[in-house]
Design an enzyme around this catalytic site. Sequence first.
Site, PDB file in Angstrom:
ATOM      1  N   ARG A  58       0.862  -1.184   0.000  1.00  8.84           N
ATOM      2  CA  ARG A  58       0.000   0.000   0.000  1.00  8.84           C
ATOM      3  C   ARG A  58       0.895   1.230   0.000  1.00  8.84           C
ATOM      4  O   ARG A  58       2.116   1.132   0.122  1.00  8.84           O
ATOM      5  CB  ARG A  58      -1.023  -0.005   1.150  1.00  8.84           C
ATOM      6  N   GLY A  59       0.236   2.398  -0.114  1.00  8.36           N
ATOM      7  CA  GLY A  59       0.994   3.626  -0.327  1.00  8.36           C
ATOM      8  C   GLY A  59       1.054   3.859  -1.826  1.00  8.36           C
ATOM      9  O   GLY A  59       1.379   2.923  -2.584  1.00  8.36           O
ATOM     10  N   ALA A  60       0.712   5.075  -2.255  1.00  5.83           N
ATOM     11  CA  ALA A  60       0.507   5.319  -3.687  1.00  5.83           C
ATOM     12  C   ALA A  60       1.675   4.857  -4.582  1.00  5.83           C
ATOM     13  O   ALA A  60       1.458   4.076  -5.527  1.00  5.83           O
ATOM     14  CB  ALA A  60       0.183   6.800  -3.901  1.00  5.83           C
ATOM     15  N   GLN A 202      -1.989   2.597   9.984  1.00  6.37           N
ATOM     16  CA  GLN A 202      -0.716   2.640   9.238  1.00  6.37           C
ATOM     17  C   GLN A 202       0.337   3.460   9.983  1.00  6.37           C
ATOM     18  O   GLN A 202       1.531   3.221   9.851  1.00  6.37           O
ATOM     19  CB  GLN A 202      -0.926   3.227   7.835  1.00  6.37           C
ATOM     20  N   ASP A 243      -2.144  10.734  -2.333  1.00  2.00           N
ATOM     21  CA  ASP A 243      -2.518   9.650  -3.244  1.00  2.00           C
ATOM     22  C   ASP A 243      -2.875  10.154  -4.633  1.00  2.00           C
ATOM     23  O   ASP A 243      -2.761   9.427  -5.619  1.00  2.00           O
ATOM     24  CB  ASP A 243      -3.675   8.847  -2.663  1.00  2.00           C
ATOM     25  N   LYS A 254      -4.708   9.927   2.998  1.00  3.78           N
ATOM     26  CA  LYS A 254      -5.401   9.087   3.976  1.00  3.78           C
ATOM     27  C   LYS A 254      -6.400   9.874   4.809  1.00  3.78           C
ATOM     28  O   LYS A 254      -6.121  10.996   5.234  1.00  3.78           O
ATOM     29  CB  LYS A 254      -4.352   8.423   4.876  1.00  3.78           C
TER      30      LYS A 254
HETATM   31  O1  MRU Z   1      -4.573   3.166   2.255  1.00  2.00           O
HETATM   32  P1  MRU Z   1      -3.089   3.376   2.137  1.00  2.00           P
HETATM   33  O2  MRU Z   1      -2.324   2.811   3.279  1.00  2.00           O
HETATM   34  O3  MRU Z   1      -2.570   2.926   0.796  1.00  2.00           O
HETATM   35  O4  MRU Z   1      -2.914   4.954   2.187  1.00  2.00           O
HETATM   36  C1  MRU Z   1      -1.628   5.491   2.043  1.00  2.00           C
HETATM   37  C2  MRU Z   1      -1.593   6.976   2.125  1.00  2.00           C
HETATM   38  O5  MRU Z   1      -2.596   7.637   2.250  1.00  2.00           O
HETATM   39  C3  MRU Z   1      -0.244   7.597   1.950  1.00  2.00           C
HETATM   40  O6  MRU Z   1      -0.131   8.753   2.716  1.00  2.00           O
HETATM   41  C4  MRU Z   1      -0.070   7.979   0.474  1.00  2.00           C
HETATM   42  O7  MRU Z   1      -0.324   6.868  -0.339  1.00  2.00           O
HETATM   43  C5  MRU Z   1       1.271   8.511   0.192  1.00  2.00           C
HETATM   44  S1  MRU Z   1       2.520   7.255   0.193  1.00  2.00           S
HETATM   45  C6  MRU Z   1       3.987   7.981  -0.199  1.00  2.00           C
END
Ligand code: MRU
Length: 354
Positions: A58-60, A202, A243, A254
């Site tokens: 996860r994480g963009a 997270q 994201d 998030k």
């Molecule tokens: O649902 P997730 O854990 O994928 O959400 C992640 C986030 O919101 C991060 O802040 C975002 O993807 C940036 S990652 C560099």
Amino acid sequence: MASTPVPIPGPRNIEWVGDADTGYLRLLDQTRLPNEVVYLDCRDVQTVWDAIKRLSVRGAPAIGVAAAFGCVIGAQQGAFDKAAEHLATSRPTAVNLFWAIDRMKCVTPSTPEKLLDEAIAIHAEDAEMCQRIGEHALGLIKQLIPEPPTPNPKSPLTFLTHCNAGALATGGIGTATSPMYLAHQRGQPVRVFADETRPLLQGARLTAFELGAGGLNVTLICDGMAGQVLREGKVDVVITGADRIADNGDAANKIGTYPLAVLADYHNVPFLVAAPSSTFDLSAPDGGAIPIEQRAAEEITEGFGTRTAPQDVQTYSPAFDVTPAKLITAIITERGVIRPVDAEHVRSIVGPEK
Ligand code: MRU
């Protein structure tokens, strides 16, 4: 002069094992952190799709990298186009997913060898972008937070962050965490308040884990404590990832990021968003055009296996919120700093002609 790369703290989140024709994607299963370090070996496209959907990866930026390798697995099975189409349905908000898949679609011929080269390039470029974001962020922070008249060398530069925009979420040292790691590497005392980040934690499970592994001074707080911590004057700068960022600079991240930006504004603390150019979606005029993922009710009512709400309660669970551009002091990209945050400045840094 290029800065010394900061080593990635903790276990690697994404790795390709083996050659293009018979290799597979190894993902760190982030749902098991911080208690267990367990890897998930993906040898078919559906396993990659499931890993993205259930937040094992996860994480963009990391979602984009995983999907790129997923396309290689599709090609191994003679079904690249189908794989690309299917992987694009896994999660709707992080635009890096679509950006990476579009890049993979441009590879010709779409053989596993060529596609693996491209996926490896996407992964490596993301690591470089993280490092550059950190450099730009530290430069900006120096301008925003001038040295006090009698600087105390022991007083740390204090960040507050939300969710995990760290090494676990990217191919490198993270976006929001990059200036933290860089400052720490350079001997500057750093303290980080990490929001736990309801409902999937997270911040508690991942950010506290990786910052600790990197030797940083991290303090975990519940999301609702951020206002008090800001009010007590404990924070120099709030920094998060994103994201998807619209043409006008509105930024989806998030759930819980937007209220943090409102709080930062109220307390006159800079609110920074750190994201690579691959997180921008200039076809979205503003945040209203960004699709917001809805998550299952159980993530709120019985997260981590314990029922914490009545059986028949109604729920609403958007996974992301949109912070309006006017609440963002600056957006830091690998190409430079967007400030003030508006369409003109967004386009001048990440526009198509750049
Ligand atoms: O649902 P997730 O854990 O994928 O959400 C992640 C986030 O919101 C991060 O802040 C975002 O993807 C940036 S990652 C560099």
